[in-house]
Write a protein that holds these residues in place. Sequence first.
Motif, PDB file in Angstrom:
ATOM      1  N   THR A   1       7.932   9.016   7.687  1.00  0.00           N
ATOM      2  CA  THR A   1       8.170   7.810   6.893  1.00  0.00           C
ATOM      3  C   THR A   1       9.323   7.002   7.470  1.00  0.00           C
ATOM      4  N   ALA A   2      10.408   7.697   7.843  1.00  0.00           N
ATOM      5  CA  ALA A   2      11.562   7.016   8.441  1.00  0.00           C
ATOM      6  C   ALA A   2      11.164   6.340   9.749  1.00  0.00           C
ATOM      7  N   LEU A   3      10.335   7.008  10.547  1.00  0.00           N
ATOM      8  CA  LEU A   3       9.886   6.419  11.811  1.00  0.00           C
ATOM      9  C   LEU A   3       9.061   5.169  11.549  1.00  0.00           C
ATOM     10  N   TRP A   4       8.181   5.220  10.545  1.00  0.00           N
ATOM     11  CA  TRP A   4       7.372   4.045  10.215  1.00  0.00           C
ATOM     12  C   TRP A   4       8.253   2.881   9.784  1.00  0.00           C
ATOM     13  N   VAL A   5       9.224   3.155   8.939  1.00  0.00           N
ATOM     14  CA  VAL A   5      10.097   2.093   8.443  1.00  0.00           C
ATOM     15  C   VAL A   5      10.864   1.443   9.582  1.00  0.00           C
ATOM     16  N   VAL A   6      11.450   2.256  10.447  1.00  0.00           N
ATOM     17  CA  VAL A   6      12.288   1.719  11.531  1.00  0.00           C
ATOM     18  C   VAL A   6      11.457   0.907  12.514  1.00  0.00           C
ATOM     19  N   THR A   7      10.317   1.431  12.934  1.00  0.00           N
ATOM     20  CA  THR A   7       9.517   0.726  13.939  1.00  0.00           C
ATOM     21  C   THR A   7       8.838  -0.513  13.374  1.00  0.00           C
ATOM     22  N   SER A   8       8.553  -0.523  12.071  1.00  0.00           N
ATOM     23  CA  SER A   8       7.908  -1.701  11.496  1.00  0.00           C
ATOM     24  C   SER A   8       8.848  -2.898  11.438  1.00  0.00           C
ATOM     25  N   ALA A   9      10.127  -2.686  11.735  1.00  0.00           N
ATOM     26  CA  ALA A   9      11.059  -3.812  11.825  1.00  0.00           C
ATOM     27  C   ALA A   9      10.631  -4.797  12.906  1.00  0.00           C
TER      28      ALA A   9
ATOM     29  N   LEU B   1      17.455   0.785   3.316  1.00  0.00           N
ATOM     30  CA  LEU B   1      18.638   0.930   4.173  1.00  0.00           C
ATOM     31  C   LEU B   1      18.220   1.014   5.638  1.00  0.00           C
ATOM     32  N   LEU B   2      17.167   1.776   5.906  1.00  0.00           N
ATOM     33  CA  LEU B   2      16.666   1.856   7.283  1.00  0.00           C
ATOM     34  C   LEU B   2      16.148   0.499   7.751  1.00  0.00           C
ATOM     35  N   PHE B   3      15.472  -0.230   6.859  1.00  0.00           N
ATOM     36  CA  PHE B   3      15.028  -1.585   7.195  1.00  0.00           C
ATOM     37  C   PHE B   3      16.221  -2.446   7.607  1.00  0.00           C
TER      38      PHE B   3
ATOM     39  N   LEU C   1       6.664  -0.938  19.614  1.00  0.00           N
ATOM     40  CA  LEU C   1       7.174  -0.591  18.292  1.00  0.00           C
ATOM     41  C   LEU C   1       6.072  -0.657  17.236  1.00  0.00           C
ATOM     42  N   SER C   2       5.242  -1.696  17.311  1.00  0.00           N
ATOM     43  CA  SER C   2       4.172  -1.842  16.326  1.00  0.00           C
ATOM     44  C   SER C   2       3.124  -0.742  16.467  1.00  0.00           C
ATOM     45  N   ALA C   3       2.858  -0.321  17.704  1.00  0.00           N
ATOM     46  CA  ALA C   3       1.895   0.766  17.917  1.00  0.00           C
ATOM     47  C   ALA C   3       2.418   2.069  17.315  1.00  0.00           C
ATOM     48  N   VAL C   4       3.688   2.337  17.532  1.00  0.00           N
ATOM     49  CA  VAL C   4       4.293   3.539  16.940  1.00  0.00           C
ATOM     50  C   VAL C   4       4.252   3.446  15.420  1.00  0.00           C
ATOM     51  N   SER C   5       4.556   2.252  14.894  1.00  0.00           N
ATOM     52  CA  SER C   5       4.526   2.046  13.449  1.00  0.00           C
ATOM     53  C   SER C   5       3.124   2.287  12.894  1.00  0.00           C
ATOM     54  N   ALA C   6       2.106   1.775  13.579  1.00  0.00           N
ATOM     55  CA  ALA C   6       0.726   1.935  13.111  1.00  0.00           C
ATOM     56  C   ALA C   6       0.313   3.406  13.105  1.00  0.00           C
ATOM     57  N   VAL C   7       0.653   4.125  14.172  1.00  0.00           N
ATOM     58  CA  VAL C   7       0.300   5.549  14.237  1.00  0.00           C
ATOM     59  C   VAL C   7       1.024   6.329  13.148  1.00  0.00           C
ATOM     60  N   ALA C   8       2.300   6.004  12.936  1.00  0.00           N
ATOM     61  CA  ALA C   8       3.063   6.700  11.902  1.00  0.00           C
ATOM     62  C   ALA C   8       2.451   6.473  10.532  1.00  0.00           C
ATOM     63  N   MET C   9       2.057   5.238  10.241  1.00  0.00           N
ATOM     64  CA  MET C   9       1.459   4.963   8.940  1.00  0.00           C
ATOM     65  C   MET C   9       0.113   5.663   8.790  1.00  0.00           C
TER      66      MET C   9
ATOM     67  N   VAL D   1       0.842  -1.204   0.000  1.00  0.00           N
ATOM     68  CA  VAL D   1       0.000   0.000   0.000  1.00  0.00           C
ATOM     69  C   VAL D   1       0.874   1.250   0.000  1.00  0.00           C
ATOM     70  N   TYR D   2       1.918   1.244   0.796  1.00  0.00           N
ATOM     71  CA  TYR D   2       2.829   2.381   0.870  1.00  0.00           C
ATOM     72  C   TYR D   2       3.464   2.663  -0.493  1.00  0.00           C
ATOM     73  N   VAL D   3       3.955   1.618  -1.154  1.00  0.00           N
ATOM     74  CA  VAL D   3       4.626   1.790  -2.457  1.00  0.00           C
ATOM     75  C   VAL D   3       3.638   2.268  -3.514  1.00  0.00           C
ATOM     76  N   ILE D   4       2.401   1.762  -3.480  1.00  0.00           N
ATOM     77  CA  ILE D   4       1.396   2.156  -4.470  1.00  0.00           C
ATOM     78  C   ILE D   4       1.086   3.647  -4.374  1.00  0.00           C
ATOM     79  N   PHE D   5       0.949   4.154  -3.156  1.00  0.00           N
ATOM     80  CA  PHE D   5       0.509   5.533  -2.975  1.00  0.00           C
ATOM     81  C   PHE D   5       1.654   6.526  -2.800  1.00  0.00           C
ATOM     82  N   LEU D   6       2.875   6.044  -2.652  1.00  0.00           N
ATOM     83  CA  LEU D   6       3.982   6.970  -2.403  1.00  0.00           C
ATOM     84  C   LEU D   6       4.145   8.015  -3.507  1.00  0.00           C
ATOM     85  N   PRO D   7       4.053   7.668  -4.800  1.00  0.00           N
ATOM     86  CA  PRO D   7       4.185   8.730  -5.817  1.00  0.00           C
ATOM     87  C   PRO D   7       3.169   9.859  -5.636  1.00  0.00           C
ATOM     88  N   ASP D   8       1.919   9.503  -5.340  1.00  0.00           N
ATOM     89  CA  ASP D   8       0.888  10.527  -5.144  1.00  0.00           C
ATOM     90  C   ASP D   8       1.172  11.359  -3.901  1.00  0.00           C
TER      91      ASP D   8
END
Length: 391
Positions: free
Chosen positions: A112-120, A57-59, A87-95, A29-36
Motif C-alpha cells: 500500500t505504501a509503495l502504491w501511494v508513493v509511486t502514484s505521486a 503523509l506519504l502523498f 513510477l506509474s507502472a510500479v503504481s499500477a502493479v502495486a494496486m 476505489v481504494y478507500v471503498i474497499f480498504l475496510p474489507d
Amino acid sequence: MDTSPPLADTRAAWLLAGVELFFSLSWVVYVIFLPDLLARGGVDKRYLPWLLAADQLLFALADWSVGVAVDRARAALRRIGPLLVLLSAVSAVAMLLLPWLAATPALFLPMTALWVVTSAALRAPPYVLLSRYAARAAMPRLAGIQLLGLAVAAALAPYLAIVLKGVDPALPFALSALAVGVSALALVRVERSVPAAQPLAPVATAVPVHRASGPTWGSLLLIALLLAFGQQLHTAINSAPQFRRLADPVLLPWLLPVFWVGFSFGLLLVDRLVRGRGPLPVLQLASAAGALVLSITAIAGSLPLLVASQFAAGGFWGFILCASIGVAAERGYPLQTGRNTGALMATLAVAAMSRLGLAASGAADFGSLLEWLPVAMWGAALVLLLRLRSV
C-alpha cells in the motif's frame, strides 16, 4: 486582446483532466474497499482512519519529492516521461496486487505504501507539464479544465460506493490499475507535445520584483493549508450530517455531489475573474464569500437553502484551488514550478491527513463546534490574505 489559450493547450488540459479523473477514481476505489481488505488480514477497523492519514503523509512527502525531481530533470533538459511511466507502472502493479495480499498484513501494508508513493507521478507532474506547455497567463483556465477530472471523480464517489457494494475488489482494482497505466501514456503524449526545452539558467538568476517584495512562499502555503483543511472538514465530515438533518438519508448519494457540481462551475468561471482582477483579489473574494456560505450551510433551515449554499461553497473552492495552482506555477517559473506545485499538492495532502487524524481522535464529540470550524479556517485565511498586497 484575446488571451485565451491556444486550441492545442486546451486539448492538453482536457487530456490531463482524464489523467486526474483516473487517478482520483483509483483512490476512491481504494478507500471503498480498504475496510474489507483490512478485515481479510484481521486488522481492527479502528486503525482505518490512521492508515488513511498515513497514506496522506506519504502523498505529501512524495508530491514534493517528485516535484523537485521534475525540476531537476527540466534543468538538465531531460524528458520526464520515462520517469513518469516507470513510477506509474510500479503504481499500477502495486494496486493490482493489493486485493491478493490483503490476507497478509506484513505484505499488504508495505505494498500500500509503495502504491501511494509511486502514484505521486499522477499528482503534481501533470500541473508542471501544463505550466511548461502553456503561457502563464492561461494557467488558471487550463488548470481549471484539468481539475474537472477531480470534480467528476468526487461527484461519482457516493454512487461508486453503492454500485461496488459486495463486488469482489479484484476487478475494480484491476480496472483502476489499467487506468493508471493508460494515464501514464497520456502524460508522455502531453510531454512530447511540449516544445523542446531551452536552457533556462540565465533567466533563473533574475527574480521578479513582485516575488522579491511579496509574501514568502511559506506564508502562502499556510493560507492554502487553512483553506484546504476547512474544505476537508466541510465535505468529509459536515456535509452528510447537514443533509441528513433536512432530507431523507436515502437521498444522500444525490445530494453530496452538489458541492462538487458547484466546484466544476467554479473551475469554468475562475479564468475570467483571475484575468480581470488578478489572483489575490480572487482569493480574497472567494475566501470571504466561501466563509459566508459555509456559515449558511451550518444554519440552513430548509433543503433548498442548504443545496444552494453547498453549491456556492463548491464554486468558491474551485476559485481558490485553481487560483492557487496558478500562483504556484507563476512563483516557481521557470525552474521551480515542480517544487512549488508539488509543495501545494503536499499541503492539500497534509490537510486531508489532519482531517483524518481529527476524525480518528473523536471529532464527533465536538458537536456543533465542528460545523463552524471550516468557517473559522476560511476566516483565518481571509485575514492573512487581506494583509497581502500581492501573491
